[in-house]
Design an enzyme around this catalytic site. Structure first.
Site, PDB file in Angstrom:
ATOM      1  N   TYR A  95      76.139  38.784  28.304  1.00  0.00           N
ATOM      2  CA  TYR A  95      75.841  39.928  29.192  1.00  0.00           C
ATOM      3  C   TYR A  95      74.481  40.586  28.944  1.00  0.00           C
ATOM      4  O   TYR A  95      73.760  40.869  29.895  1.00  0.00           O
ATOM      5  CB  TYR A  95      76.998  40.943  29.159  1.00  0.00           C
ATOM      6  CG  TYR A  95      78.115  40.489  30.061  1.00  0.00           C
ATOM      7  CD1 TYR A  95      78.161  40.876  31.396  1.00  0.00           C
ATOM      8  CD2 TYR A  95      79.087  39.606  29.607  1.00  0.00           C
ATOM      9  CE1 TYR A  95      79.155  40.421  32.242  1.00  0.00           C
ATOM     10  CE2 TYR A  95      80.080  39.139  30.432  1.00  0.00           C
ATOM     11  CZ  TYR A  95      80.116  39.541  31.752  1.00  0.00           C
ATOM     12  OH  TYR A  95      81.091  39.069  32.601  1.00  0.00           O
ATOM     13  N   GLU A 137      87.657  40.468  31.171  1.00  0.00           N
ATOM     14  CA  GLU A 137      87.623  39.057  30.740  1.00  0.00           C
ATOM     15  C   GLU A 137      88.300  38.863  29.379  1.00  0.00           C
ATOM     16  O   GLU A 137      88.950  37.839  29.153  1.00  0.00           O
ATOM     17  CB  GLU A 137      86.173  38.540  30.728  1.00  0.00           C
ATOM     18  CG  GLU A 137      85.693  38.299  32.150  1.00  0.00           C
ATOM     19  CD  GLU A 137      84.175  38.221  32.331  1.00  0.00           C
ATOM     20  OE1 GLU A 137      83.464  37.951  31.348  1.00  0.00           O
ATOM     21  OE2 GLU A 137      83.711  38.455  33.465  1.00  0.00           O
TER      22      GLU A 137
END
Ligand code: HEM
Length: 404
Positions: A95, A137
């Site tokens: 990320y 997630e």
């Protein structure tokens, strides 16, 4: 939490993003792959070439910006993307890489208009959005690994059987190499296949819908051979068709996806597919036949003609043993198709046909196929007054808009 000022800055940049969104994400991908070529092992090169991934990401960024103070509102979208991310093996450490390059791209495209204040606001906002994805997630990784027969990441599966279903579609029956149990799935879900193709610098990961009912000791995927070896999708599907034989081992991630048949509901369902979009529909059909044989099902499949019509005998056999009305549409039938009476309707699935033939008041509609086909079906169902909560669909590849 973001402060009010940051929220205002983010919201006021939405119109700018709407103008430059695609340009920003194009620069973003280019720079990110230059600095992190290893990510080309995860991203689909075909989607990059067609710009679809750029559009999908741009769309999500606008949505996030619009709802930055109420991300709950876009949770269904986050959920759908998170399924895809989990299936691909995206990790929290990815990320910051995406965030950094997104900011570089915003700066490059907006130039002087991207003040420090704007960049800082976006850095904060990205952090909030990324945290939302990472947390959803993390739960999905846990669920995939901890379910019965589940696993983390990619697991080796052997091609136990390879069956040609039509001139363009071939099924692969995949069994776990370790011989242990395999996770169940919901009909409509997909798996990712990771491939190393000789002579290629990067691995290719592709998602394929599972095409049989759950509860077997194998997963079945049915893959269309895409035209043209020069395109990445062509290369991958041709490789699978031509070079992956029975006995070969493929790396598979656990089933994922938020498009699946509700097997609790007793009301009728209409399953509509175009071309290879039939794969999740056959999984749904076979599941209903196994679990709810009394349920009223209309199975509508549209193909060009008999040469490319896959899983025909299987659907006919299932239809015969359950309460299934199977209707086949060919828009370019061959002479042989006419002689064999191998289709029911010549032409496309139209609004008029649906109005006359299906239960519009009670049914849930599930559909999958090429984007123009899906746009037509979606528009027809809406015009016919089918409520949104009874309309379910899945795209091949990145999400697109169904508005016409
Ligand atoms: C797919 C958004 C972070 C890798 C997607 C899709 C969207 C999206 C909208 C398309 C979903 C679909 O196909 O239905 C986002 C957003 C992110 C983010 C908003 C950040 C908050 C990441 C990260 C990675 C990543 C950190 C890994 C470096 C991928 C890949 C795909 C994908 C590989 C599949 C599509 C393809 O291969 O082209 N993402 N994503 N994403 N994402 Fe993300």
């Amino acid at each position: 939490m973001l402060n009010q000022k940051t929220i205002e800055i983010i919201k006021s940049t939405v119109p700018v993003l709407e103008v430059h969104g695609e340009q920003i994400t194009t620069v973003f991908y280019k720079t990110m792959f230059e600095n992190h070529p290893e990510l080309l092992n995860i991203f689909n090169h075909a989607n990059q070439k067609q710009g679809r991934q750029q559009r999908a990401l741009a769309g999500t960024v606008y949505a996030a910006a619009k709802y930055i103070d109420n991300l709950e509102a876009i949770l269904p979208v986050v959920n759908q993307i998170a399924h895809k991310h989990r299936s691909l093996g995206i990790q929290p450490e990815h990320y910051p890489i995406v965030g950094k390059h997104l900011l570089i791209a915003i700066k490059e495209v907006l130039g002087d208009a991207a003040t420090d204040e704007i960049i800082n606001a976006w850095a904060d906002a990205y952090g909030v959005i990324a945290d939302a994805f990472i947390s959803v997630e993390a739960d999905m990784y846990d669920a995939a690994a901890n379910q019965k027969g589940g696993w983390d990441g990619f697991r080796p599966f052997i091609v136990a059987n390879k069956v040609e279903e039509s001139e363009v579609i071939t099924s692969f029956y995949l069994k776990s190499v370790d011989g242990n149990e395999i996770a169940t799935f919901k009909p409509g879900q997909y798996i990712s296949v990771k491939l190393e193709i000789e002579g290629e610098d990067f691995t290719h990961i592709r998602q394929y819908s599972l095409s049989d009912a759950p509860g077997k000791d194998y997963y079945r995927i049915s893959i269309k051979k895409e035209a043209g070896m020069e395109t990445p999708d062509g290369k991958v599907s041709n490789y699978l068709h031509s070079s992956v034989e029975e006995g070969e081992v493929l790396s598979i991630s656990a089933p994922a996806g938020d498009f699946f048949l509700d097997t609790e509901k007793e009301t009728p369902v209409v399953l509509i597919s175009g071309g290879v979009g039939l794969t999740p529909m056959v999984s749904m059909l076979n599941t209903v036949a196994d679990l709810q044989p009394e349920k009223e099902v209309t199975f509508i499949h549209a193909a060009q003609n008999g040469k490319v019509h896959a899983l025909k005998d299987e659907v006919a056999a299932t239809a015969a043993k359950a309460k299934v009305n199977s209707v086949v549409f060919y828009d370019q039938p061959t002479e042989e198709d006419r002689q064999n009476n191998s289709f029911d309707v010549e032409g496309y699935v139209t609004k008029e046909w649906l109005k006359e033939k299906v239960n519009l008041e009670q049914s849930d509609f599930y559909f999958c196929g090429p984007v123009p086909f899906m746009k037509a079906i979606n528009a027809a169902l809406k015009d016919l007054g089918v409520t949104e909560d009874r309309i379910h669909f899945e795209f091949f590849g990145p999400m697109a808009s169904l508005e016409v």
